[in-house]
Design a protein around this motif. Structure first.
Motif, PDB file in Angstrom:
ATOM      1  N   VAL A  84       0.832  -1.201   0.000  1.00 22.85           N
ATOM      2  CA  VAL A  84       0.000   0.000   0.000  1.00 22.85           C
ATOM      3  C   VAL A  84       0.870   1.255   0.000  1.00 22.85           C
ATOM      4  O   VAL A  84       0.578   2.220  -0.708  1.00 22.85           O
ATOM      5  CB  VAL A  84      -0.978  -0.019   1.199  1.00 22.85           C
ATOM      6  CG1 VAL A  84      -1.656   1.337   1.369  1.00 22.85           C
ATOM      7  CG2 VAL A  84      -2.012  -1.119   1.019  1.00 22.85           C
ATOM      8  N   GLY A  85       1.953   1.250   0.769  1.00 21.62           N
ATOM      9  CA  GLY A  85       2.855   2.401   0.795  1.00 21.62           C
ATOM     10  C   GLY A  85       3.402   2.733  -0.582  1.00 21.62           C
ATOM     11  O   GLY A  85       3.454   3.910  -0.978  1.00 21.62           O
ATOM     12  N   TRP A  86       3.785   1.694  -1.337  1.00 22.04           N
ATOM     13  CA  TRP A  86       4.302   1.947  -2.687  1.00 22.04           C
ATOM     14  C   TRP A  86       3.206   2.448  -3.616  1.00 22.04           C
ATOM     15  O   TRP A  86       3.445   3.298  -4.482  1.00 22.04           O
ATOM     16  CB  TRP A  86       4.989   0.707  -3.249  1.00 22.04           C
ATOM     17  CG  TRP A  86       6.321   0.492  -2.612  1.00 22.04           C
ATOM     18  CD1 TRP A  86       6.704  -0.581  -1.854  1.00 22.04           C
ATOM     19  CD2 TRP A  86       7.453   1.373  -2.647  1.00 22.04           C
ATOM     20  NE1 TRP A  86       8.003  -0.393  -1.404  1.00 22.04           N
ATOM     21  CE2 TRP A  86       8.484   0.778  -1.878  1.00 22.04           C
ATOM     22  CE3 TRP A  86       7.698   2.610  -3.235  1.00 22.04           C
ATOM     23  CZ2 TRP A  86       9.728   1.389  -1.704  1.00 22.04           C
ATOM     24  CZ3 TRP A  86       8.931   3.209  -3.059  1.00 22.04           C
ATOM     25  CH2 TRP A  86       9.924   2.591  -2.307  1.00 22.04           C
ATOM     26  N   GLU A  87       1.985   1.959  -3.444  1.00 16.17           N
ATOM     27  CA  GLU A  87       0.881   2.445  -4.277  1.00 16.17           C
ATOM     28  C   GLU A  87       0.509   3.877  -3.910  1.00 16.17           C
ATOM     29  O   GLU A  87       0.201   4.692  -4.789  1.00 16.17           O
ATOM     30  CB  GLU A  87      -0.340   1.526  -4.168  1.00 16.17           C
ATOM     31  CG  GLU A  87      -1.528   1.969  -5.005  1.00 16.17           C
ATOM     32  CD  GLU A  87      -1.260   2.079  -6.506  1.00 16.17           C
ATOM     33  OE1 GLU A  87      -1.932   2.900  -7.171  1.00 16.17           O
ATOM     34  OE2 GLU A  87      -0.386   1.358  -7.026  1.00 16.17           O
ATOM     35  N   VAL A  88       0.550   4.219  -2.621  1.00 14.00           N
ATOM     36  CA  VAL A  88       0.340   5.614  -2.205  1.00 14.00           C
ATOM     37  C   VAL A  88       1.376   6.499  -2.903  1.00 14.00           C
ATOM     38  O   VAL A  88       1.050   7.546  -3.457  1.00 14.00           O
ATOM     39  CB  VAL A  88       0.426   5.755  -0.665  1.00 14.00           C
ATOM     40  CG1 VAL A  88       0.600   7.213  -0.254  1.00 14.00           C
ATOM     41  CG2 VAL A  88      -0.809   5.150  -0.005  1.00 14.00           C
ATOM     42  N   SER A  89       2.622   6.060  -2.900  1.00 10.18           N
ATOM     43  CA  SER A  89       3.685   6.819  -3.555  1.00 10.18           C
ATOM     44  C   SER A  89       3.407   6.978  -5.050  1.00 10.18           C
ATOM     45  O   SER A  89       3.578   8.065  -5.606  1.00 10.18           O
ATOM     46  CB  SER A  89       5.035   6.132  -3.333  1.00 10.18           C
ATOM     47  OG  SER A  89       6.065   6.833  -4.003  1.00 10.18           O
ATOM     48  N   ALA A  90       2.959   5.916  -5.701  1.00  6.14           N
ATOM     49  CA  ALA A  90       2.655   5.986  -7.139  1.00  6.14           C
ATOM     50  C   ALA A  90       1.548   7.003  -7.407  1.00  6.14           C
ATOM     51  O   ALA A  90       1.631   7.794  -8.359  1.00  6.14           O
ATOM     52  CB  ALA A  90       2.252   4.604  -7.657  1.00  6.14           C
TER      53      ALA A  90
END
Length: 184
Positions: free
Chosen positions: A25-31
């Motif tokens: 989820v953290g990486w998707e938030v960043s994306a």
């Protein structure tokens, strides 16, 4: 165009039990933030204290974690960053606030998000992820941390269920909670 905020630092703290999806989820938030042109940095908090044995006088590795966070954040701040996406199991707990105040400044704005999932969901995810000798320990620890987080997360913590949901939808809900898409 990337929008760089001014003023105090802001940290989105994504916490939750093992297997709940914090890193994904953290990486998707960043994306999603990148797609919207929102300047930010990402730190996987689990790596900030990974040292064995624990430093003398620091059995829970809190001191080394804060020093590492301060050093890494200092590099990002020198580049002009004011927003941090930080993933770590217990980062949302009130007692973690001092870590972020020490590393990012006393006036840091914290947005706490606790990801949740059932025991069955997290067990299935952990069974697919843990291919070494840590599965049993991770399963046991996940159940324990879920109860601890549920009981002790501050009242202002945004709780987001991850069971049977697309990671893009979860991240969109979290990004909305930050207010970063509407702020300058």
């Amino acid at each position: 165009m990337t929008r760089r905020p001014t003023g105090p630092a802001e940290a989105l703290l994504i916490g939750g039990r093992a297997g709940v999806g914090k890193t994904t989820v953290g990486w998707e938030v960043s994306a999603q933030l990148r797609a919207a042109g929102v300047a930010h940095a990402v730190i996987e908090g689990d790596f900030m204290g990974q040292v064995h044995p624990a430093p003398p006088g620091d059995p829970h590795r809190a001191g080394v974690t804060e020093r590492n966070l301060r050093a890494v954040w200092g590099n990002y701040a020198e580049l002009g960053h004011r927003r941090l996406v930080y993933t770590n199991t217990v980062s949302v707990l009130a007692e973690s606030a001092g870590l972020f105040e020490g590393a990012l400044g006393a006036d840091v704005r914290l947005v706490r998000v606790l990801l949740t999932a059932t025991d069955e969901t997290t067990a299935g995810r952990l069974e697919r992820r843990e291919i070494g000798s840590e599965l049993g320990r991770e399963l046991e620890n996940s159940v324990h941390k879920a109860r601890l987080l549920d009981e002790r997360a501050p009242a202002d913590t945004v709780r987001v269920a991850t069971d049977d949901r697309a990671v893009t939808d979860i991240a969109r809900e979290i990004v909305a909670a930050t207010g970063w898409l509407t702020e300058g």
